[in-house]
Design an enzyme around this catalytic site. Structure first.
Site, PDB file in Angstrom:
ATOM      1  N   SER A 155       1.054  -1.184   0.024  1.00  0.00           N
ATOM      2  CA  SER A 155      -0.074   0.103  -0.001  1.00  0.00           C
ATOM      3  C   SER A 155       0.900   1.325   0.005  1.00  0.00           C
ATOM      4  O   SER A 155       2.159   1.158   0.420  1.00  0.00           O
ATOM      5  CB  SER A 155      -0.839  -0.020   1.239  1.00  0.00           C
ATOM      6  OG  SER A 155      -1.351   1.357   1.683  1.00  0.00           O
ATOM      7  N   TYR A 190      -2.036  -1.381  10.418  1.00  0.00           N
ATOM      8  CA  TYR A 190      -1.978  -1.558   9.051  1.00  0.00           C
ATOM      9  C   TYR A 190      -0.556  -0.993   8.410  1.00  0.00           C
ATOM     10  O   TYR A 190       0.043  -1.609   7.525  1.00  0.00           O
ATOM     11  CB  TYR A 190      -3.114  -0.570   8.372  1.00  0.00           C
ATOM     12  CG  TYR A 190      -3.175  -0.925   6.936  1.00  0.00           C
ATOM     13  CD1 TYR A 190      -4.108  -1.966   6.475  1.00  0.00           C
ATOM     14  CD2 TYR A 190      -2.758  -0.005   6.088  1.00  0.00           C
ATOM     15  CE1 TYR A 190      -4.481  -2.288   5.056  1.00  0.00           C
ATOM     16  CE2 TYR A 190      -3.133  -0.230   4.706  1.00  0.00           C
ATOM     17  CZ  TYR A 190      -3.945  -1.095   4.281  1.00  0.00           C
ATOM     18  OH  TYR A 190      -4.088  -1.380   2.862  1.00  0.00           O
TER      19      TYR A 190
HETATM   20  P1  NAD Z   1     -11.324  -6.432   0.268  1.00  0.00           P
HETATM   21  O1  NAD Z   1     -11.915  -6.208   1.452  1.00  0.00           O
HETATM   22  O2  NAD Z   1     -12.183  -6.104  -1.087  1.00  0.00           O
HETATM   23  O3  NAD Z   1     -10.818  -7.902   0.052  1.00  0.00           O
HETATM   24  C1  NAD Z   1      -9.890  -8.438   0.833  1.00  0.00           C
HETATM   25  C2  NAD Z   1     -10.282  -9.909   0.587  1.00  0.00           C
HETATM   26  O4  NAD Z   1      -9.522 -10.565   1.836  1.00  0.00           O
HETATM   27  C3  NAD Z   1     -11.804 -10.430   1.118  1.00  0.00           C
HETATM   28  O5  NAD Z   1     -12.202 -11.391   0.115  1.00  0.00           O
HETATM   29  C4  NAD Z   1     -11.782 -11.054   2.537  1.00  0.00           C
HETATM   30  O6  NAD Z   1     -12.653 -12.217   2.515  1.00  0.00           O
HETATM   31  C5  NAD Z   1     -10.171 -11.684   2.400  1.00  0.00           C
HETATM   32  N1  NAD Z   1      -9.809 -11.941   3.722  1.00  0.00           N
HETATM   33  C6  NAD Z   1      -9.814 -11.134   4.809  1.00  0.00           C
HETATM   34  N2  NAD Z   1      -9.410 -11.814   5.856  1.00  0.00           N
HETATM   35  C7  NAD Z   1      -8.908 -12.953   5.541  1.00  0.00           C
HETATM   36  C8  NAD Z   1      -8.510 -14.116   6.167  1.00  0.00           C
HETATM   37  N3  NAD Z   1      -8.292 -14.160   7.693  1.00  0.00           N
HETATM   38  N4  NAD Z   1      -8.019 -15.211   5.533  1.00  0.00           N
HETATM   39  C9  NAD Z   1      -8.362 -15.229   4.089  1.00  0.00           C
HETATM   40  N5  NAD Z   1      -8.882 -14.044   3.551  1.00  0.00           N
HETATM   41  C10 NAD Z   1      -9.079 -13.007   4.294  1.00  0.00           C
HETATM   42  O7  NAD Z   1     -10.057  -5.640   0.155  1.00  0.00           O
HETATM   43  P2  NAD Z   1      -9.071  -4.925  -1.014  1.00  0.00           P
HETATM   44  O8  NAD Z   1      -9.443  -3.333  -0.943  1.00  0.00           O
HETATM   45  O9  NAD Z   1      -9.193  -5.508  -2.061  1.00  0.00           O
HETATM   46  O10 NAD Z   1      -7.696  -4.983  -0.520  1.00  0.00           O
HETATM   47  C11 NAD Z   1      -6.965  -6.272  -0.701  1.00  0.00           C
HETATM   48  C12 NAD Z   1      -5.488  -5.499  -0.430  1.00  0.00           C
HETATM   49  O11 NAD Z   1      -5.019  -4.622  -1.103  1.00  0.00           O
HETATM   50  C13 NAD Z   1      -5.323  -5.692   1.118  1.00  0.00           C
HETATM   51  O12 NAD Z   1      -4.016  -6.224   1.309  1.00  0.00           O
HETATM   52  C14 NAD Z   1      -5.182  -4.148   1.283  1.00  0.00           C
HETATM   53  O13 NAD Z   1      -4.217  -3.879   2.365  1.00  0.00           O
HETATM   54  C15 NAD Z   1      -4.550  -3.799  -0.219  1.00  0.00           C
HETATM   55  N6  NAD Z   1      -4.766  -2.311  -0.375  1.00  0.00           N
HETATM   56  C16 NAD Z   1      -5.959  -1.733  -0.518  1.00  0.00           C
HETATM   57  C17 NAD Z   1      -6.366  -0.410  -0.972  1.00  0.00           C
HETATM   58  C18 NAD Z   1      -7.532  -0.045  -1.165  1.00  0.00           C
HETATM   59  O14 NAD Z   1      -7.712   1.348  -1.020  1.00  0.00           O
HETATM   60  N7  NAD Z   1      -8.527  -0.891  -1.187  1.00  0.00           N
HETATM   61  C19 NAD Z   1      -5.247   0.410  -1.100  1.00  0.00           C
HETATM   62  C20 NAD Z   1      -4.024  -0.039  -0.784  1.00  0.00           C
HETATM   63  C21 NAD Z   1      -3.663  -1.529  -0.337  1.00  0.00           C
END
Ligand code: NAD
Length: 248
Positions: A130, A143
């Site tokens: 991130s 985080y």
């Molecule tokens: P999201 O909530 O849409 O998806 C996350 C997924 O992880 C979900 O399907 C959830 O069920 C799964 N998950 C959560 N806990 C779990 C566990 N204990 N075991 C297995 N699976 C699990 O989130 P996203 O926004 O798509 O984020 C995905 C990645 O990208 C994350 O690592 C997040 O930190 C990173 N990220 C997101 C953003 C953003 O703005 N959305 C920005 C930077 C980084």
């Protein structure tokens, strides 16, 4: 037949958001994709789109991963959660859980995948970090800590994996329009008593050069490129995609 035909890929957190977009992108490039997620139903739904496999797993339960061996050529460590709270109120067990999910699980999955990758002389590890892997924000202690640690793990993996044909890189998005961020928008709108669109404009986009949130398929295209042969000399790197947020 795509350029990744014959390659196996595992995408954690592939049932939703960025992970789902990555799973689709790698499948479109020809890889056989396994969608791993705690949400088994969601994983089935995504995998059904391209005839992929699923693995229902709670990646915050490190014990389940310790003796694992993975025969995957591409590993996308993506599963993650977010909590916004001052350190003084942050529940310690939540902190530990987030580090297990976002640091320990990527370590254990990397450890489980490397022997196969070394034997093949090929591997791609892509870690969803991130902008918070590179810069901090208040109230995101677990985080920011987890993502900074993931940056370190990714670089060490690059150094150890390089001689064996394995690359390891981080992708560093800013705010991406996914369920994770939708929840954050709703929470902040409720906390400040303002409309959700105002949260997006006043909190999330003020520092951006491009005045919109990133889309999941835009992150996935970068992940697809890192998995491709074109990126074969790219390792130990971190790629920001944040609409210019961190340029200031
Ligand atoms: P999201 O909530 O849409 O998806 C996350 C997924 O992880 C979900 O399907 C959830 O069920 C799964 N998950 C959560 N806990 C779990 C566990 N204990 N075991 C297995 N699976 C699990 O989130 P996203 O926004 O798509 O984020 C995905 C990645 O990208 C994350 O690592 C997040 O930190 C990173 N990220 C997101 C953003 C953003 O703005 N959305 C920005 C930077 C980084």
């Amino acid at each position: 037949m795509g350029e990744l035909a014959g390659r196996r890929a595992l995408v954690t957190g592939g049932a939703s958001g960025i992970g789902a977009a990555c799973a689709r992108e790698l499948a479109a490039r020809g890889a056989e994709v396994t969608v791993a997620d705690i949400d088994g139903e969601g994983a089935e739904k995504v995998a059904a789109e391209f005839g992929g496999r699923t693995w229902q797993v709670d990646l915050s339960e490190a014990n389940a991963l310790e003796d694992l061996r993975l025969e995957t050529d591409i590993l996308v460590n993506n599963a993650g959660v977010q909590t916004v709270s001052p350190i003084t109120d942050f529940p310690p067990e939540r902190f530990r859980m987030m580090l297990r999910l976002m640091v320990e699980a990527p370590f254990l999955l990397t450890r489980a995948a490397l022997p196969h990758m070394y034997a093949q002389g090929y591997g791609r590890i892509i870690n969803l970090s991130s902008v918070h892997g590179l810069r901090a924000s208040a109230f995101k202690s677990a985080y920011v800590t987890a993502k900074h640690a993931l940056e370190g793990l990714s670089k060490v993996t690059a150094l150890e994996g390089g001689p064996h044909g394995v690359t390891s890189n981080c992708v560093n998005p800013g705010y991406v329009r996914t369920p994770l961020v939708d929840k954050q928008i709703a929470d902040q709108a409720a906390a400040h008593g303002i409309p959700e669109q105002e949260v997006v404009e006043r909190v999330m986009l003020t520092e951006n050069a491009i005045k919109r949130l990133v889309e999941p398929d835009e992150v996935a295209s970068l992940v697809g490129w890192l998995a491709s042969d074109a990126a074969r000399m790219v390792t130990g790197a971190s790629y920001t995609m944040d609409g210019g947020w961190s340029a200031r």
